[in-house]
Design a protein around this motif. Structure first.
Motif, PDB file in Angstrom:
ATOM      1  N   ASP A 127       0.712  -1.293   0.049  1.00  0.00           N
ATOM      2  CA  ASP A 127      -0.081  -0.040  -0.145  1.00  0.00           C
ATOM      3  C   ASP A 127       0.708   1.259   0.360  1.00  0.00           C
ATOM      4  OD1 ASP A 127      -1.826   1.743   0.153  1.00  0.00           O
ATOM      5  OD2 ASP A 127      -2.491   1.423   2.537  1.00  0.00           O
ATOM      6  N   PHE A 128       0.809   1.920  -1.192  1.00  0.00           N
ATOM      7  CA  PHE A 128       1.645   3.386  -1.232  1.00  0.00           C
ATOM      8  C   PHE A 128       0.753   4.231  -1.349  1.00  0.00           C
ATOM      9  CE2 PHE A 128       4.469  -0.049  -3.218  1.00  0.00           C
ATOM     10  CZ  PHE A 128       5.518   0.309  -2.463  1.00  0.00           C
ATOM     11  N   SER A 129      -0.297   4.235  -0.797  1.00  0.00           N
ATOM     12  CA  SER A 129      -1.371   5.396  -0.785  1.00  0.00           C
ATOM     13  C   SER A 129      -0.867   6.607   0.068  1.00  0.00           C
ATOM     14  CB  SER A 129      -2.790   4.907  -0.419  1.00  0.00           C
ATOM     15  OG  SER A 129      -2.843   4.429   0.995  1.00  0.00           O
ATOM     16  N   LYS A 130      -0.194   6.339   1.018  1.00  0.00           N
ATOM     17  CA  LYS A 130       0.079   7.405   1.953  1.00  0.00           C
ATOM     18  C   LYS A 130       1.641   7.799   1.637  1.00  0.00           C
ATOM     19  CE  LYS A 130      -2.853   6.040   5.656  1.00  0.00           C
ATOM     20  NZ  LYS A 130      -3.191   5.950   6.763  1.00  0.00           N
ATOM     21  N   GLY A 131       2.331   7.279   0.503  1.00  0.00           N
ATOM     22  CA  GLY A 131       3.745   7.447   0.176  1.00  0.00           C
ATOM     23  C   GLY A 131       3.827   8.726  -0.294  1.00  0.00           C
ATOM     24  N   LYS A 132       5.095   9.242  -0.119  1.00  0.00           N
ATOM     25  CA  LYS A 132       5.599  10.645  -0.703  1.00  0.00           C
ATOM     26  C   LYS A 132       6.833  10.653  -1.436  1.00  0.00           C
ATOM     27  CE  LYS A 132       3.719  12.926   3.824  1.00  0.00           C
ATOM     28  NZ  LYS A 132       4.049  13.742   4.920  1.00  0.00           N
TER      29      LYS A 132
END
Length: 87
Positions: free
Chosen positions: A6-11
């Protein structure tokens, strides 16, 4: 390994921020880069450090002297001599 991550909160960007220096990419004329590389071999100081020192000195130097007519003529001659004729 997981099947999915899950990279949905990645920056985007550096994982560890650096303080005091910024990584950039610039293009320099070959002759400028070659001169700094020569100085690197003579002094043992890296070319990036040398370029940084030159830029610091330039920014600290007084820039209140106006451009003279002679300087302007010299600069224009140099620039025009580098350009190939368009005819």
């Amino acid at each position: 390994m997981r099947k999915e991550y899950d990279f949905s909160k990645g920056k985007r960007g550096a994982v560890i921020p650096s303080h005091g220096k910024t990584r950039i990419t610039i293009y320099l004329d070959d002759e400028i880069f070659d001169k700094f590389r020569e100085q690197t071999e003579m002094t043992g100081i890296g070319y990036q450090t040398l370029i940084n020192e030159v830029l610091k000195k330039y920014l600290q130097s007084p820039c209140d002297q106006p451009l003279t007519q002679g300087d302007l003529r010299r600069i224009l001659r140099e620039e025009l001599s580098l350009r190939s004729p368009s005819l």
